[in-house]
Each structure stands twice: as structure tokens, then as C-alpha cells.
Design an enzyme around this catalytic site. Structure first.
Site, PDB file in Angstrom:
ATOM      1  N   HIS A   1       0.817  -1.181  -0.029  1.00  0.00           N
ATOM      2  CA  HIS A   1      -0.126  -0.083   0.055  1.00  0.00           C
ATOM      3  C   HIS A   1       0.845   1.244   0.073  1.00  0.00           C
ATOM      4  O   HIS A   1       2.039   1.314   0.426  1.00  0.00           O
ATOM      5  CB  HIS A   1      -0.823  -0.140   1.314  1.00  0.00           C
ATOM      6  CG  HIS A   1      -1.921  -1.199   1.180  1.00  0.00           C
ATOM      7  ND1 HIS A   1      -3.406  -0.742   1.919  1.00  0.00           N
ATOM      8  CD2 HIS A   1      -2.134  -2.166   0.581  1.00  0.00           C
ATOM      9  CE1 HIS A   1      -3.886  -1.892   1.534  1.00  0.00           C
ATOM     10  NE2 HIS A   1      -3.300  -2.687   0.803  1.00  0.00           N
TER      11      HIS A   1
ATOM     12  N   GLU B   1       0.828   4.009   1.825  1.00  0.00           N
ATOM     13  CA  GLU B   1       1.317   4.466   3.049  1.00  0.00           C
ATOM     14  C   GLU B   1       2.510   3.551   3.558  1.00  0.00           C
ATOM     15  O   GLU B   1       3.470   4.082   4.019  1.00  0.00           O
ATOM     16  CB  GLU B   1       0.482   4.502   4.207  1.00  0.00           C
ATOM     17  CG  GLU B   1      -0.746   5.375   3.799  1.00  0.00           C
ATOM     18  CD  GLU B   1      -2.144   4.524   2.888  1.00  0.00           C
ATOM     19  OE1 GLU B   1      -3.235   4.945   3.213  1.00  0.00           O
ATOM     20  OE2 GLU B   1      -1.763   3.663   2.122  1.00  0.00           O
TER      21      GLU B   1
ATOM     22  N   CYS C   1      -6.868   2.300   5.291  1.00  0.00           N
ATOM     23  CA  CYS C   1      -7.292   0.932   5.641  1.00  0.00           C
ATOM     24  C   CYS C   1      -6.925   0.632   7.042  1.00  0.00           C
ATOM     25  O   CYS C   1      -5.708   1.300   7.572  1.00  0.00           O
ATOM     26  CB  CYS C   1      -6.834  -0.112   4.629  1.00  0.00           C
ATOM     27  SG  CYS C   1      -5.176  -0.432   4.722  1.00  0.00           S
TER      28      CYS C   1
ATOM     29  N   CYS D   1      -2.978   0.202   7.173  1.00  0.00           N
ATOM     30  CA  CYS D   1      -2.080   1.401   6.993  1.00  0.00           C
ATOM     31  C   CYS D   1      -2.288   2.254   8.097  1.00  0.00           C
ATOM     32  O   CYS D   1      -1.373   2.935   8.603  1.00  0.00           O
ATOM     33  CB  CYS D   1      -2.558   2.005   5.698  1.00  0.00           C
ATOM     34  SG  CYS D   1      -1.933   1.153   4.077  1.00  0.00           S
TER      35      CYS D   1
END
Length: 166
Positions: free
Chosen positions: A49, A51, A79, A82
């Protein structure tokens, strides 16, 4: 530099290149320290992801796991994975540019064991009540690893220099 626009531009470019619509920009002292789009589709790595990738880059550059003194811009509300990473790295602020409710008519990322709309309820359940099958196999040797760490950490149970709630 407009860090909000940079975050949007990174996400848009990632979509053009076949990636997913997420991006992160980490800023320290008015300069971009690290940035990344989401690279799950490109790498087949479910942890890639935006992040996570940007946090890894920023921490490597700074030589620390703590991102105090930074502002982290993310395209969408983080999410659960993250969000956990953001808590762990301790930035001064996280700025998100859209919510799941706003983008849900255009993008849904529900998975086998959870839907984003219900994940926090799922996470709050006791481990043996979650949809994700889990089994606890207690081993004293596992606890011994933590005792060993504490001994090697001068008897302290906490990670040195970790920002804490005051």
C-alpha cells in the site's frame, strides 16, 4: 509545492500505469521526504500500500522508525493495515483527501474475511470470534523470546526513544 495536489497526481498516474487509486506523500520541514503510489497490482504484494511503501522509504532515509516532525498526506482514509502503520511511526499529522463513503460508488476493496465497512467491528472481536480462522497454541518458549529481549534491553520493556502518549 502543493502536497495535496502531489498526492492526487501520484494516484492518478498510478491508475494510468495500471495501478490502484491510492498515493502517499510524506513531508518534513516543508520538503517531500518520501512518496509512493499503491503498488499492490504491480507487485502482487498485498502489503504494498502507498502508506506502507512511503513510510518504509522515509524511515530508511531518516534512519529511524519514528516519523515525528512529519505530515503524511494520503489520498483516502487509511485502511486498517495502514492506519496501524501510521500509529506506529508517530507522524505529527495525517491528512486524508477523501473518505471511503465518498469513493465507494467508484471503488470497493472488500476481501474474503472482511468488508471495509465492517472491519473495525471485526477487529474488535475476541480472536476466537473473528471471521478469520485463528488458533492459539501457547508456548512458554515464545514468551521466553520476549524475556530475552527485555534482558538485552537493559531490563526495559519499552523500545528506546519511541514516542509515547504523555
Amino acid at each position: 509545492m502543493d502536497f495535496v495536489q502531489r498526492t492526487i497526481d501520484l494516484a492518478r498516474q498510478n491508475v494510468i500505469e495500471g495501478g490502484r487509486p491510492f498515493a502517499t506523500v510524506i513531508v518534513k520541514d516543508g520538503e517531500v521526504l518520501a512518496e509512493s503510489p499503491n503498488k499492490v497490482a504491480q507487485t502482487n504484494d498485498p502489503t504494498a500500500h502507498a502508506e506502507i511503501l512511503a513510510i518504509r522509504e522515509a524511515c530508511t532515509k531518516l534512519g529511524t522508525e519514528h516519523l515525528t516532525g512529519t505530515t503524511i498526506y494520503v489520498l483516502a482514509h487509511p485502511c486498517p493495515m495502514c492506519l496501524g502503520s501510521l500509529y506506529y511511526c508517530s507522524p505529527d499529522e495525517v491528512v486524508f483527501l477523501t473518505t471511503r463513503d465518498a469513493y465507494e460508488p467508484h471503488y470497493v476493496d472488500d476481501r474474503k474475511y472482511f468488508e471495509l465497512a465492517t472491519f473495525y467491528d471485526e477487529f474488535a472481536k475476541d480472536w476466537d470470534k473473528r471471521c478469520l480462522p485463528m488458533r492459539h497454541e501457547p508456548r512458554e518458549a515464545a514468551v521466553e523470546v520476549y524475556k530475552f529481549w527485555q534482558e538485552n534491553n537493559g531490563g526495559d520493556r519499552r523500545v528506546a526513544e519511541a514516542p509515547t502518549i504523555t
